[in-house]
Design an enzyme around this catalytic site. Structure first.
Site, PDB file in Angstrom:
ATOM      1  N   GLN A  42      -5.917  16.893 -12.296  1.00 34.60           N
ATOM      2  CA  GLN A  42      -6.678  17.044 -13.536  1.00 34.60           C
ATOM      3  C   GLN A  42      -7.669  15.888 -13.631  1.00 34.60           C
ATOM      4  OE1 GLN A  42      -4.488  16.659 -17.219  1.00 34.60           O
ATOM      5  NE2 GLN A  42      -6.106  17.621 -18.434  1.00 34.60           N
ATOM      6  N   THR A  43      -8.952  16.200 -13.732  1.00 39.87           N
ATOM      7  CA  THR A  43      -9.981  15.159 -13.772  1.00 39.87           C
ATOM      8  C   THR A  43     -10.584  14.976 -15.158  1.00 39.87           C
ATOM      9  OG1 THR A  43     -11.647  16.790 -13.082  1.00 39.87           O
ATOM     10  CG2 THR A  43     -10.589  15.475 -11.346  1.00 39.87           C
ATOM     11  N   HIS A  76      -7.413  22.795 -19.667  1.00 41.71           N
ATOM     12  CA  HIS A  76      -8.270  23.887 -19.201  1.00 41.71           C
ATOM     13  C   HIS A  76      -7.551  24.714 -18.144  1.00 41.71           C
ATOM     14  CE1 HIS A  76      -9.142  20.299 -16.741  1.00 41.71           C
ATOM     15  NE2 HIS A  76      -9.421  21.121 -15.735  1.00 41.71           N
ATOM     16  N   HIS A  81      -8.219  27.401 -15.012  1.00 43.86           N
ATOM     17  CA  HIS A  81      -9.188  27.958 -14.072  1.00 43.86           C
ATOM     18  C   HIS A  81      -8.829  29.418 -13.809  1.00 43.86           C
ATOM     19  CE1 HIS A  81     -10.992  24.088 -12.622  1.00 43.86           C
ATOM     20  NE2 HIS A  81      -9.825  23.610 -13.040  1.00 43.86           N
TER      21      HIS A  81
END
Length: 286
Positions: free
Chosen positions: A96-97, A102, A104
Site C-alpha cells: 500500500q503506497t 482503495h 483495485h
C-alpha cells in the site's frame, strides 16, 4: 509522517481536473489510476479518508463492497476481460503506497503483463494452520457495530430538535429586530437624525447575518438527518453536520451567498436595509 494532502481526497473533492472519475456518490468514488496495469483498471475508494481497511465502519464496508462489485460488472461488460482481480492492500508490507483505503479492480487477459507471484510452498504446515485458525477465531470481532433502530430513532430525534431550535431562533431574530428598526428609523425620520438611521442599518445587518447563519445550520442538520435516516456511515448520536457533506467538508458560522438570498432572509432584510439607507440619505440631506 508526511503533511502532503491525500491525492485520493483531492479527487473525492473534485479538485483534480486530470482525474478520470468513473463515478462518485455520497459514499464512494471510482476512478482510473495514473498508471493502469491493464485496460479498464479502476480504483474504488471510500469518500471519507480512512487509512486502513480494518478501520472502515460496517456501513462503509458494505457500501464499498457493493461499489467494487458494481464496478467489476461494468468493467467486465465494457472491456470483456478473461478474468478480473480484486486487490486490496493494507500497510506498506502489503504494497500500500497511499494511506487511503482503495480497491483495485483489474481486468485480466491471459497474455497481459501483470504478474501476481505467490510462493510455491505453504507458509504453515497443517498443525500450525490449526493453531492459527484457533487464534484468529478467538479474536474475531463477531456481531455488528451497526446502530440499533432505537438508537437511530433517538439520534434522529436529537437532530430534529436542533433543526427546530434553529427555526425558532430565526423567528426570534425577526421578532427582536422589528421593534429596533421601528424605533431607530422612526426617530431618524422624526428628528432627521441620519446617525440613528445608520444605527438601525447596523442592527439590520447584524440580525440578517445571524438569521442567515441559523438558516445555514438548519439546512446542514437537515442533511445530517437525511443521511442518518437512510443508514449512512454516521457515528451514533453524532451532531456534526459536516459528516453529511462531502469528504473534508466543514460547516462554519458565516452564511453563504445562497443563505443570504434565500426566501427566509432576503425578502425580509433586503427591504429593511434599502429603507434604512434611504432614510439615512434623506436625513443627512436635510
Amino acid at each position: 509522517m508526511s503533511n502532503d494532502p491525500c491525492p485520493f481526497c483531492i479527487i473525492v473533492k473534485g479538485e483534480d481536473s486530470s482525474a478520470r472519475v468513473l463515478y462518485r456518490d455520497q459514499d464512494v468514488t471510482a476512478f482510473f489510476p495514473l498508471m493502469p496495469a491493464t485496460r479498464g483498471h479502476t480504483l474504488v475508494i471510500p469518500n471519507r479518508h480512512v487509512a486502513e481497511h480494518v478501520d472502515l465502519t460496517d456501513a462503509e464496508s458494505r457500501q464499498l463492497g457493493s461499489a467494487v462489485r458494481r464496478t467489476a460488472i461494468g468493467v467486465r461488460s465494457a472491456v470483456s476481460p478473461d478474468g478480473i482481480n480484486i486487490i486490496q492492500s493494507t500497510g506498506s508490507a502489503a504494497t500500500q503506497t497511499i494511506p487511503h483505503v482503495h480497491f483495485h479492480v483489474v481486468p485480466r487477459w491471459s497474455d497481459d503483463d501483470v504478474s501476481l507471484v505467490w510462493p510455491d510452498r505453504a507458509a504453515e504446515d497443517p498443525d500450525a494452520q490449526d493453531q492459527t485458525l484457533a487464534l484468529v477465531r478467538s479474536v474475531l470481532p463477531f456481531g455488528s457495530s451497526d446502530v440499533s433502530p432505537e438508537d437511530r430513532r433517538q439520534h434522529l430525534s436529537f437532530i430534529q430538535a436542533v433543526v427546530t431550535r434553529m427555526s425558532q431562533a430565526s423567528s426570534s431574530a425577526k421578532t427582536w429586530l422589528l421593534p429596533i428598526v421601528t424605533l431607530t428609523y422612526g426617530y431618524a425620520v422624526t428628528k432627521q437624525q441620519w446617525v440613528v438611521a445608520v444605527m438601525g442599518l447596523i442592527a439590520v445587518i447584524i440580525f440578517g447575518v445571524l438569521d442567515a447563519n441559523y438558516l445555514k445550520q438548519e439546512r446542514a442538520f437537515r442533511k445530517l438527518y437525511d443521511r442518518v435516516a437512510v443508514g449512512s456511515a454516521i457515528p451514533a448520536f453524532s451532531m456534526n453536520p459536516a459528516l453529511a457533506g462531502p469528504a473534508g467538508a466543514k460547516v462554519n458560522y458565516w452564511p453563504d451567498w445562497e443563505d443570504l438570498r434565500s426566501w427566509a432572509v432576503a425578502p425580509v432584510y433586503g427591504p429593511l436595509l434599502l429603507g434604512g439607507i434611504a432614510i439615512a440619505v434623506w436625513a443627512h440631506c436635510q
